[in-house]
Design an enzyme around this catalytic site. Structure first.
Site, PDB file in Angstrom:
ATOM      1  N   ASP A   1      -2.474 -21.094 -12.656  1.00 51.73           N
ATOM      2  CA  ASP A   1      -2.425 -20.032 -11.650  1.00 51.73           C
ATOM      3  C   ASP A   1      -2.626 -20.519 -10.225  1.00 51.73           C
ATOM      4  O   ASP A   1      -3.116 -19.782  -9.377  1.00 51.73           O
ATOM      5  CB  ASP A   1      -3.501 -18.996 -11.994  1.00 51.73           C
ATOM      6  CG  ASP A   1      -4.863 -19.650 -12.208  1.00 51.73           C
ATOM      7  OD1 ASP A   1      -5.055 -20.776 -11.704  1.00 51.73           O
ATOM      8  OD2 ASP A   1      -5.729 -19.043 -12.873  1.00 51.73           O
TER       9      ASP A   1
ATOM     10  N   GLU B   1      -0.846 -21.787 -20.577  1.00 51.81           N
ATOM     11  CA  GLU B   1      -2.051 -21.002 -20.263  1.00 51.81           C
ATOM     12  C   GLU B   1      -1.647 -19.671 -19.605  1.00 51.81           C
ATOM     13  O   GLU B   1      -2.145 -19.279 -18.539  1.00 51.81           O
ATOM     14  CB  GLU B   1      -3.035 -21.767 -19.363  1.00 51.81           C
ATOM     15  CG  GLU B   1      -4.429 -21.184 -19.364  1.00 51.81           C
ATOM     16  CD  GLU B   1      -5.380 -21.898 -18.395  1.00 51.81           C
ATOM     17  OE1 GLU B   1      -5.286 -21.683 -17.176  1.00 51.81           O
ATOM     18  OE2 GLU B   1      -6.205 -22.689 -18.878  1.00 51.81           O
TER      19      GLU B   1
ATOM     20  N   GLU C   1      -5.583 -16.471  -7.469  1.00 50.40           N
ATOM     21  CA  GLU C   1      -5.102 -16.910  -8.782  1.00 50.40           C
ATOM     22  C   GLU C   1      -4.610 -15.756  -9.657  1.00 50.40           C
ATOM     23  O   GLU C   1      -3.650 -15.917 -10.415  1.00 50.40           O
ATOM     24  CB  GLU C   1      -6.192 -17.700  -9.507  1.00 50.40           C
ATOM     25  CG  GLU C   1      -6.456 -19.092  -8.934  1.00 50.40           C
ATOM     26  CD  GLU C   1      -7.409 -19.095  -7.751  1.00 50.40           C
ATOM     27  OE1 GLU C   1      -7.864 -18.007  -7.323  1.00 50.40           O
ATOM     28  OE2 GLU C   1      -7.698 -20.193  -7.227  1.00 50.40           O
TER      29      GLU C   1
ATOM     30  N   HIS D   1     -16.405 -23.974  -6.271  1.00 54.04           N
ATOM     31  CA  HIS D   1     -15.301 -24.162  -5.322  1.00 54.04           C
ATOM     32  C   HIS D   1     -14.450 -22.922  -5.087  1.00 54.04           C
ATOM     33  O   HIS D   1     -13.570 -22.936  -4.229  1.00 54.04           O
ATOM     34  CB  HIS D   1     -14.371 -25.283  -5.807  1.00 54.04           C
ATOM     35  CG  HIS D   1     -13.570 -24.884  -7.014  1.00 54.04           C
ATOM     36  ND1 HIS D   1     -14.050 -24.981  -8.291  1.00 54.04           N
ATOM     37  CD2 HIS D   1     -12.323 -24.361  -7.124  1.00 54.04           C
ATOM     38  CE1 HIS D   1     -13.145 -24.560  -9.136  1.00 54.04           C
ATOM     39  NE2 HIS D   1     -12.087 -24.161  -8.461  1.00 54.04           N
TER      40      HIS D   1
ATOM     41  N   ARG E   1     -12.403 -19.848  -3.895  1.00 56.25           N
ATOM     42  CA  ARG E   1     -12.198 -19.348  -2.525  1.00 56.25           C
ATOM     43  C   ARG E   1     -13.039 -18.099  -2.255  1.00 56.25           C
ATOM     44  O   ARG E   1     -13.592 -17.942  -1.170  1.00 56.25           O
ATOM     45  CB  ARG E   1     -10.721 -19.010  -2.302  1.00 56.25           C
ATOM     46  CG  ARG E   1      -9.906 -20.232  -1.955  1.00 56.25           C
ATOM     47  CD  ARG E   1      -8.445 -19.959  -1.794  1.00 56.25           C
ATOM     48  NE  ARG E   1      -7.750 -21.225  -1.605  1.00 56.25           N
ATOM     49  CZ  ARG E   1      -7.294 -21.670  -0.442  1.00 56.25           C
ATOM     50  NH1 ARG E   1      -7.424 -20.932   0.638  1.00 56.25           N
ATOM     51  NH2 ARG E   1      -6.701 -22.837  -0.362  1.00 56.25           N
TER      52      ARG E   1
ATOM     53  N   HIS F   1     -16.956 -30.419  -4.661  1.00 56.62           N
ATOM     54  CA  HIS F   1     -15.509 -30.265  -4.424  1.00 56.62           C
ATOM     55  C   HIS F   1     -15.187 -30.734  -3.004  1.00 56.62           C
ATOM     56  O   HIS F   1     -15.943 -30.442  -2.069  1.00 56.62           O
ATOM     57  CB  HIS F   1     -15.136 -28.789  -4.591  1.00 56.62           C
ATOM     58  CG  HIS F   1     -13.672 -28.541  -4.763  1.00 56.62           C
ATOM     59  ND1 HIS F   1     -12.794 -28.565  -3.711  1.00 56.62           N
ATOM     60  CD2 HIS F   1     -12.924 -28.272  -5.862  1.00 56.62           C
ATOM     61  CE1 HIS F   1     -11.561 -28.321  -4.150  1.00 56.62           C
ATOM     62  NE2 HIS F   1     -11.625 -28.137  -5.456  1.00 56.62           N
TER      63      HIS F   1
HETATM   64  C1  UD1 Z   1      -7.236 -24.828  -6.018  1.00 56.36           C
HETATM   65  C2  UD1 Z   1      -6.712 -23.699  -6.906  1.00 56.36           C
HETATM   66  C3  UD1 Z   1      -7.812 -23.212  -7.831  1.00 56.36           C
HETATM   67  C4  UD1 Z   1      -8.403 -24.348  -8.642  1.00 56.36           C
HETATM   68  C5  UD1 Z   1      -8.856 -25.440  -7.698  1.00 56.36           C
HETATM   69  C6  UD1 Z   1      -9.284 -26.606  -8.549  1.00 56.36           C
HETATM   70  C7  UD1 Z   1      -5.054 -22.390  -5.696  1.00 56.36           C
HETATM   71  C8  UD1 Z   1      -4.743 -21.115  -5.041  1.00 56.36           C
HETATM   72  N1  UD1 Z   1      -6.313 -22.563  -6.097  1.00 56.36           N
HETATM   73  O1  UD1 Z   1      -8.289 -24.328  -5.210  1.00 56.36           O
HETATM   74  O2  UD1 Z   1      -7.293 -22.252  -8.735  1.00 56.36           O
HETATM   75  O3  UD1 Z   1      -9.490 -23.853  -9.366  1.00 56.36           O
HETATM   76  O4  UD1 Z   1      -7.772 -25.862  -6.848  1.00 56.36           O
HETATM   77  O5  UD1 Z   1     -10.086 -27.500  -7.886  1.00 56.36           O
HETATM   78  O6  UD1 Z   1      -4.181 -23.193  -5.870  1.00 56.36           O
HETATM   79  N2  UD1 Z   1      -9.192 -31.508  -1.146  1.00 56.36           N
HETATM   80  C9  UD1 Z   1      -9.251 -32.869  -0.950  1.00 56.36           C
HETATM   81  N3  UD1 Z   1      -8.899 -33.692  -1.987  1.00 56.36           N
HETATM   82  C10 UD1 Z   1      -8.495 -33.238  -3.180  1.00 56.36           C
HETATM   83  C11 UD1 Z   1      -8.444 -31.847  -3.382  1.00 56.36           C
HETATM   84  C12 UD1 Z   1      -8.779 -30.993  -2.347  1.00 56.36           C
HETATM   85  O7  UD1 Z   1      -9.608 -33.340   0.109  1.00 56.36           O
HETATM   86  O8  UD1 Z   1      -8.206 -34.034  -4.069  1.00 56.36           O
HETATM   87  C13 UD1 Z   1      -9.579 -30.603  -0.048  1.00 56.36           C
HETATM   88  C14 UD1 Z   1      -8.488 -30.495   1.031  1.00 56.36           C
HETATM   89  O9  UD1 Z   1      -9.090 -30.382   2.281  1.00 56.36           O
HETATM   90  C15 UD1 Z   1      -7.803 -29.175   0.639  1.00 56.36           C
HETATM   91  C16 UD1 Z   1      -8.989 -28.370   0.174  1.00 56.36           C
HETATM   92  O10 UD1 Z   1      -9.807 -29.288  -0.536  1.00 56.36           O
HETATM   93  O11 UD1 Z   1      -7.124 -28.617   1.732  1.00 56.36           O
HETATM   94  C17 UD1 Z   1      -8.680 -27.186  -0.689  1.00 56.36           C
HETATM   95  O12 UD1 Z   1      -7.780 -27.540  -1.749  1.00 56.36           O
HETATM   96  P1  UD1 Z   1      -6.913 -26.395  -2.440  1.00 56.36           P
HETATM   97  O13 UD1 Z   1      -6.082 -26.929  -3.546  1.00 56.36           O
HETATM   98  O14 UD1 Z   1      -6.177 -25.637  -1.379  1.00 56.36           O
HETATM   99  O15 UD1 Z   1      -8.096 -25.542  -3.093  1.00 56.36           O
HETATM  100  P2  UD1 Z   1      -8.170 -24.093  -3.633  1.00 56.36           P
HETATM  101  O16 UD1 Z   1      -6.939 -23.323  -3.319  1.00 56.36           O
HETATM  102  O17 UD1 Z   1      -9.462 -23.533  -3.201  1.00 56.36           O
HETATM  103  N1  UDP Z   2     -13.867 -31.975 -13.662  1.00 53.43           N
HETATM  104  C1  UDP Z   2     -13.756 -33.339 -13.418  1.00 53.43           C
HETATM  105  N2  UDP Z   2     -14.605 -33.916 -12.518  1.00 53.43           N
HETATM  106  C2  UDP Z   2     -15.558 -33.203 -11.857  1.00 53.43           C
HETATM  107  C3  UDP Z   2     -15.661 -31.814 -12.100  1.00 53.43           C
HETATM  108  C4  UDP Z   2     -14.789 -31.237 -12.997  1.00 53.43           C
HETATM  109  O1  UDP Z   2     -12.903 -34.021 -13.993  1.00 53.43           O
HETATM  110  O2  UDP Z   2     -16.321 -33.800 -11.063  1.00 53.43           O
HETATM  111  C5  UDP Z   2     -12.913 -31.352 -14.619  1.00 53.43           C
HETATM  112  C6  UDP Z   2     -13.523 -30.436 -15.660  1.00 53.43           C
HETATM  113  O3  UDP Z   2     -13.863 -31.162 -16.840  1.00 53.43           O
HETATM  114  C7  UDP Z   2     -12.425 -29.421 -15.912  1.00 53.43           C
HETATM  115  C8  UDP Z   2     -11.662 -29.378 -14.602  1.00 53.43           C
HETATM  116  O4  UDP Z   2     -12.095 -30.501 -13.848  1.00 53.43           O
HETATM  117  O5  UDP Z   2     -11.528 -29.894 -16.907  1.00 53.43           O
HETATM  118  C9  UDP Z   2     -11.950 -28.110 -13.863  1.00 53.43           C
HETATM  119  O6  UDP Z   2     -11.410 -28.186 -12.582  1.00 53.43           O
HETATM  120  P1  UDP Z   2     -11.837 -27.211 -11.424  1.00 53.43           P
HETATM  121  O7  UDP Z   2     -13.190 -26.682 -11.701  1.00 53.43           O
HETATM  122  O8  UDP Z   2     -11.604 -27.949 -10.142  1.00 53.43           O
HETATM  123  O9  UDP Z   2     -10.736 -26.066 -11.497  1.00 53.43           O
HETATM  124  P2  UDP Z   2     -10.607 -24.719 -12.368  1.00 53.43           P
HETATM  125  O10 UDP Z   2     -10.704 -25.062 -13.776  1.00 53.43           O
HETATM  126  O11 UDP Z   2     -11.704 -23.799 -11.884  1.00 53.43           O
HETATM  127  O12 UDP Z   2      -9.284 -24.190 -11.971  1.00 53.43           O
END
Ligand code: UD1
Ligand code: UDP
Length: 393
Positions: free
Chosen positions: A119, A141, A155, A232, A234, A264
């Protein structure tokens, strides 16, 4: 509802002297998508499916570092990398970058089927691009719902919209499948498979137990109880995350526990967590752990406090109690199984529920039982089987 393309497509490069081959394009962008699609990619690339299917991987890299951690863990080298992530990315900018970069990939690959998971922004943007390109879509999923478009935001909207666009739906549980039926999706396009995240979990746990995989997660000293925290979402950024941090601070005053928090990389998460929790005894803020190390860590945890979706699914299979930092969940099966409890984001409730689990052995024992509401670890082979039937191979 009618799906955009219900008929099975024909093979892209049929050759009378060899088996016709279909190209499948798997699109993923974030850490959880990579964890949950890695076993699907492995299944599609293994016998007997690899004889007729070319499975190509396109990463949007909506996440960069956290995605690469997973790609490395599962030894996946994507054929396409759109590298779209920007610090603090806004949803609209991210969406336009993904769709703009993904359309030429569809033009080049001309897949018979596209696969998305979950999602995220990547999921909905890839679903739209697939629809615009006239390519049938499979959704892994599928069917998770809170029925509240604001929670989780965005999501819930992403998964509802993806279901409207997909031709094949792979819900993890019977409940998720029933949600899809209620929305008018045709029964023969819905295949309940279990969650592929459990495939990844079982595979990784087996690798750790066999000594084939190594963890770099910190070890605890002095027999303390380990509490793992992640946050993490939003909708939790701002006041709710502040409350969560205050709860962690209060809990950290106990000397029988140690709290490990892989933070995160979202800058808004980091700012709040650093300002509130940094430098406190009994709390270690970590960089996100690679998946193998995180699986090792949660296996050693006494209790997990999180707003993560994936961790809610993993914990019941490991018998680890989880306090979920949300008011609602699209994953009620873990709550019904008794391993997962919704506690919201208020400081007082989080602290009260955590202390109850630390001090009340009966309550802890009731929650810390192994259950598998999310599957048996074979979801991916079911998905590969159904996809090959859909493609007529
Ligand atoms: C997104 C997903 C959410 C999921 C989460 C997992 C959407 C709408 N949401 O969250 O469902 O649970 O990812 O973690 O797609 N960043 C880094 N390095 C990384 C990843 C992120 O620096 O490897 C930072 C960046 O500044 C980025 C910010 O985190 O802009 C937010 O990342 P983003 O994927 O936009 O997060 P969410 O949308 O909150
Ligand atoms: N996870 C990981 N390293 C971490 C924290 C979480 O590999 O430091 C894994 C965790 O086992 C799970 C997934 O990341 O499988 C969950 O991701 P996240 O919580 O970012 O996203 P969500 O599941 O809420 O979309």
């Amino acid at each position: 509802m009618t799906s955009p393309r219900d008929e099975s497509p024909t093979a892209t490069n049929s050759n009378p002297s060899s088996t016709p081959r279909h190209r499948i394009l798997v699109i993923l962008g974030t850490r959880p998508e990579a964890i949950k699609l890695a076993p699907v990619i492995q299944a599609l690339r293994s016998r007997p499916f690899c004889r007729a299917l070319d499975t190509l991987v396109c990463v949007t890299a909506q996440h960069r570092t956290m995605l690469d951690q997973v790609l490395n863990a599962f030894e996946i080298q994507p054929e396409f990398d759109l590298d779209v992530m920007r610090p603090g990315q806004a949803l609209s900018d991210l969406s336009s970058r993904i769709i703009g970069a993904l359309a030429p990939v569809f033009d080049e690959v001309k897949p018979s089927l596209a696969i998305v998971q979950g999602d995220t922004t990547t999921t909905i943007c890839a679903s739209l691009t697939s629809f615009y390109s006239g390519v049938p879509l499979a959704h892994v999923e599928a069917g998770l719902r809170t029925r509240d478009m604001q929670a989780p935001f965005p999501e819930e909207a992403n998964r509802v919209l993806t279901s409207r666009l997909a031709s094949l739906h792979f819900p993890p549980t019977d409940w998720a499948a029933s949600n899809l039926r209620e929305e008018g999706i045709r029964d023969e396009t819905i295949i309940t498979t279990g969650n592929t995240g459990i495939d990844a979990l079982f595979q990784t746990r087996a690798g750790l137990e066999a000594g084939k995989l190594a963890s770099v997660a910190p070890q605890l000293r002095g027999g303390k109880k380990l509490i793992v925290v992640t946050a993490h979402r939003r909708e939790n950024l701002g006041a709710a995350l502040d409350e969560i941090c205050r709860a962690v601070l209060q809990l950290s005053r106990r000397d029988d526990i140690e709290i490990l928090w892989p933070v995160h990389p979202n800058p808004r998460v980091r700012k709040t967590v650093r300002e509130t929790v940094c430098g406190r005894a009994n709390v270690s803020l970590l960089e996100p752990l690679d998946y193998v190390s995180f699986v090792d860590l949660i296996q050693r945890a006494h209790l997990i406090i999180t707003d993560s979706g994936g961790i809610q699914e993993e914990a019941p299979s490991l018998g680890k109690p989880v306090l979920v930092l949300r008011e609602t969940t699209e994953r009620p099966e873990g709550v019904e199984a008794g391993t997962v409890k919704l506690v919201g984001t208020g400081t007082a409730t989080i602290v009260r529920e955590a202390i109850r689990l630390l001090d009340d052995e009966d309550e802890y024992g009731r929650m810390a039982r192994i259950r598998n509401p999310y599957g048996d670890g074979r979801a991916s082979s079911r998905i590969a089987q159904r996809i090959s039937t859909f493609l007529g191979v």
